[in-house]
Design a protein around this motif. Structure first.
Motif, PDB file in Angstrom:
ATOM      1  N   PRO A  80       2.964   1.100 -13.596  1.00 56.85           N
ATOM      2  CA  PRO A  80       3.862   0.236 -12.836  1.00 56.85           C
ATOM      3  C   PRO A  80       5.050  -0.203 -13.680  1.00 56.85           C
ATOM      4  CG  PRO A  80       1.919  -0.994 -13.532  1.00 56.85           C
ATOM      5  CD  PRO A  80       1.706   0.434 -13.951  1.00 56.85           C
ATOM      6  N   LEU A 321      -0.556  -5.445 -10.928  1.00 56.08           N
ATOM      7  CA  LEU A 321      -1.688  -5.115 -10.083  1.00 56.08           C
ATOM      8  C   LEU A 321      -2.118  -6.302  -9.233  1.00 56.08           C
ATOM      9  CD1 LEU A 321      -1.672  -2.553 -11.795  1.00 56.08           C
ATOM     10  CD2 LEU A 321      -4.174  -2.615 -11.753  1.00 56.08           C
ATOM     11  N   ALA A 324       0.235  -6.192  -6.329  1.00 54.42           N
ATOM     12  CA  ALA A 324      -0.204  -5.184  -5.368  1.00 54.42           C
ATOM     13  C   ALA A 324      -1.435  -5.660  -4.594  1.00 54.42           C
ATOM     14  CB  ALA A 324      -0.500  -3.874  -6.090  1.00 54.42           C
ATOM     15  N   TYR A 325      -2.363  -6.298  -5.293  1.00 52.93           N
ATOM     16  CA  TYR A 325      -3.546  -6.841  -4.631  1.00 52.93           C
ATOM     17  C   TYR A 325      -3.153  -7.834  -3.538  1.00 52.93           C
ATOM     18  CZ  TYR A 325      -7.068 -10.500  -4.049  1.00 52.93           C
ATOM     19  OH  TYR A 325      -7.893 -11.459  -3.525  1.00 52.93           O
ATOM     20  N   ASP A 337       0.334   1.787  -0.326  1.00 51.42           N
ATOM     21  CA  ASP A 337       1.679   1.240  -0.146  1.00 51.42           C
ATOM     22  C   ASP A 337       1.905   0.029  -1.047  1.00 51.42           C
ATOM     23  OD1 ASP A 337       2.249   3.158   1.770  1.00 51.42           O
ATOM     24  OD2 ASP A 337       1.555   1.896   3.433  1.00 51.42           O
ATOM     25  N   ALA A 338       0.863  -0.769  -1.238  1.00 45.37           N
ATOM     26  CA  ALA A 338       0.969  -1.930  -2.120  1.00 45.37           C
ATOM     27  C   ALA A 338       1.237  -1.490  -3.553  1.00 45.37           C
ATOM     28  CB  ALA A 338      -0.304  -2.769  -2.040  1.00 45.37           C
ATOM     29  N   TYR A 339       0.529  -0.441  -3.995  1.00 43.41           N
ATOM     30  CA  TYR A 339       0.766   0.025  -5.362  1.00 43.41           C
ATOM     31  C   TYR A 339       2.130   0.682  -5.490  1.00 43.41           C
ATOM     32  CZ  TYR A 339      -0.106   1.705 -10.039  1.00 43.41           C
ATOM     33  OH  TYR A 339       0.004   1.911 -11.389  1.00 43.41           O
ATOM     34  N   ASP A 340       2.594   1.350  -4.450  1.00 46.32           N
ATOM     35  CA  ASP A 340       3.937   1.928  -4.471  1.00 46.32           C
ATOM     36  C   ASP A 340       4.985   0.843  -4.737  1.00 46.32           C
ATOM     37  OD1 ASP A 340       5.879   4.313  -3.440  1.00 46.32           O
ATOM     38  OD2 ASP A 340       6.548   2.384  -2.629  1.00 46.32           O
ATOM     39  N   ALA A 341       4.778  -0.360  -4.197  1.00 47.97           N
ATOM     40  CA  ALA A 341       5.754  -1.437  -4.362  1.00 47.97           C
ATOM     41  C   ALA A 341       5.908  -1.858  -5.814  1.00 47.97           C
ATOM     42  CB  ALA A 341       5.364  -2.643  -3.506  1.00 47.97           C
ATOM     43  N   VAL A 342       4.833  -1.761  -6.610  1.00 48.38           N
ATOM     44  CA  VAL A 342       4.911  -2.160  -8.016  1.00 48.38           C
ATOM     45  C   VAL A 342       5.103  -0.972  -8.941  1.00 48.38           C
ATOM     46  CG1 VAL A 342       3.475  -4.199  -7.598  1.00 48.38           C
ATOM     47  CG2 VAL A 342       2.401  -2.082  -8.392  1.00 48.38           C
ATOM     48  N   CYS A 343       5.066   0.233  -8.379  1.00 46.01           N
ATOM     49  CA  CYS A 343       5.173   1.438  -9.202  1.00 46.01           C
ATOM     50  C   CYS A 343       6.407   2.243  -8.827  1.00 46.01           C
ATOM     51  CB  CYS A 343       3.895   2.262  -9.083  1.00 46.01           C
ATOM     52  SG  CYS A 343       3.871   3.713 -10.155  1.00 46.01           S
ATOM     53  N   LEU A 377      -7.521  -2.268  -7.696  1.00 42.66           N
ATOM     54  CA  LEU A 377      -6.718  -3.453  -7.397  1.00 42.66           C
ATOM     55  C   LEU A 377      -7.590  -4.699  -7.312  1.00 42.66           C
ATOM     56  CD1 LEU A 377      -4.176  -2.157  -4.712  1.00 42.66           C
ATOM     57  CD2 LEU A 377      -3.933  -2.278  -7.200  1.00 42.66           C
TER      58      LEU A 377
END
Length: 463
Positions: A80, A321, A324-325, A337-343, A377
């Motif tokens: 990320p 993380l 994203a969580y 999609d949540a991890y995409d936002a921080v990565c 997450l």
């Protein structure tokens, strides 16, 4: 363009070199990918050289050996990035009164904050730094010095944030903003909501950005739809791009008004950075932007941490993380999609290249103990961070449970110190379980954790 250009690496024959030019490859063994495969990954020259089935990869051409890292039990992800930090005020909540802007204090806090975020997995950080007024350019100079100290560990870039840019009082701020860019700030920004003429403030920032070819990153609560419409109209077509955040005010607008604004932002190519973990010094009100509405309109949404233990959020963790969580648990995004936002989206904000766990992509990676992304997450305790092809941070968490009939009957996994570890000051024996999931309900649980960062050049960071 990226916030800061990659620093030149020392020659491969220099003493003590541990950069991407080293001949020894790094071989990540037994890692699990999000598609369910278990693979080995070979890194070299700061990039991913090969991905293959477990045991199939050799050190590579022109190499006699490879450093092996066992990632059995870990999920391997693109690392990320942190698109919204405040390096000049981070870690200042413990002391009473306003944060010290003495350059040595700012440099120490900015360096420590970046290392904390690196330990969480963020190999690149964008720090918003106040310029002008009492602090002048001193805080920016300190953050830029921290960036130099962190070379080879993490990428730290700076956003120059003047308080005023319009009227007589704003003339000094405008001159200071131009000086900040010449000094090394790679991004121009600030808080138009705090200026008597918010539209004029945005115009001034966009003018300076156009002069120097810089990205723009503005703090705004986004509570005024007319003002946002004007911003979108002015920002349309500007390259390398415009980012705004945290935009919590959008969530307080009527749905029709928020949707119209979202459509305008999408058409203009403006990115929104939300702060699921709390507020920051650049926004007066807390809350999170309506991420699902924005995404549905086609707006790129990234997520940042905001305040890291300063007066705006004394308990801020700076953990991507966790952001994203929260996007998944509180805002209904799919874990992917949540991890995409921080990565991926966060890296795009910073102007960084895409990362995939595939040959040819940059070796910016995060290994998290777990089998799949939702679990990672949820319980992302143990982490291994790779930057430019080498391990730069490692966090190891050990959870221990008292030996009892209940744990024995359930056949819970035992790793580490065995059946009867010696706890000083306690007559009870404890068994250690690493990365144990699904056991939070046991009353026998005793949580302990240990964290350490390893960089291979520990003395190279000046605190």
């Amino acid at each position: 363009m990226p916030d800061s250009q990659p620093q030149p690496q020392p020659p491969s024959n220099s003493s003590g070199s541990s950069g991407p030019s080293d001949q020894a490859a790094l071989l990540l063994c037994g890692a699990r990918l999000t598609d369910g495969r278990t693979v080995d990954v070979r890194l070299g020259g700061g990039r991913i050289e090969a991905v293959g089935t477990t045991g199939s990869l050799a050190p590579g051409p022109a190499r006699t050996s490879a450093v092996r890292v066992d990632l059995t039990g870990y999920l391997l992800l693109p690392a990320p990035a942190e698109p919204h930090a405040h390096g000049d005020t981070a870690l200042s909540a413990e002391r009473p009164g306003p944060a010290s802007y003495a350059p040595e204090d700012v440099q120490r806090r900015a360096t420590e904050a970046a290392l904390l975020q690196l330990g969480h997995g963020a190999t690149a950080v964008r720090a918003h730094v106040r310029v002008g007024d009492v602090q002048g350019l001193g805080a920016l100079g300190a953050v830029l010095q921290a960036r130099r100290s962190l070379r080879g560990l993490a990428e730290l870039s700076a956003v120059a944030m003047p308080r005023l840019l319009t009227g007589v009082a704003g003339a000094d701020g405008l001159a200071m903003l131009r000086d900040a860019v010449k000094m090394g700030a790679g991004v121009v920004g600030g808080c138009p909501d705090l200026d008597p003429d918010p539209t004029g403030y945005v115009e001034a920032v966009l003018e300076v950005a156009s002069e120097h070819g810089c990205p723009v990153d503005l703090h705004t609560d986004a509570a005024d739809p007319a003002r946002l419409s004007r911003l979108a109209a002015m920002a349309g077509g500007l390259r390398p791009g415009v980012t705004i955040g945290p935009c919590a005010g959008l969530a307080r607008l009527p749905t029709d008004a928020a949707s119209r604004v979202a459509d305008q932002l999408a058409a203009a190519g403006v990115t929104v950075v939300c702060l699921p973990q709390g507020g920051c010094g650049g926004a007066d009100r807390r809350g999170t932007a309506p991420v699902r509405l924005l995404r549905a309109a086609g707006v790129r949404v990234a997520a940042g941490s905001g305040a890291l233990r300063d007066v705006s959020n004394p308990v801020g963790r700076g953990d991507p993380l966790e952001a994203a969580y929260l996007l998944a648990s509180a805002h209904g995004l799919r874990p992917e999609d949540a991890y995409d936002a921080v990565c991926a989206s966060a890296r795009t904000v910073l102007g960084l290249p895409e990362v995939r766990v595939e040959a040819g992509f940059p070796a910016e990676l995060l290994a998290v103990r777990g089998d799949h992304l939702p679990g990672a997450l949820s319980l992302a305790y143990s982490r291994i961070v790779v930057h430019r092809g080498r391990v730069v941070a490692r966090t190891s968490a050990v959870r221990e449970y008292c030996n009892s009939a209940a744990t024995a009957e359930l056949g819970l996994p035992r790793q580490g110190r065995g059946e009867a570890a010696d706890f000083r000051g306690s007559a009870a024996g404890f068994g250690a379980a690493r990365g144990l999931h699904g056991t939070a309900g046991f009353t026998v649980a005793v949580g302990t954790s240990a964290a350490r960062s390893t960089s291979g050049r520990r003395g190279g960071v000046k605190l």
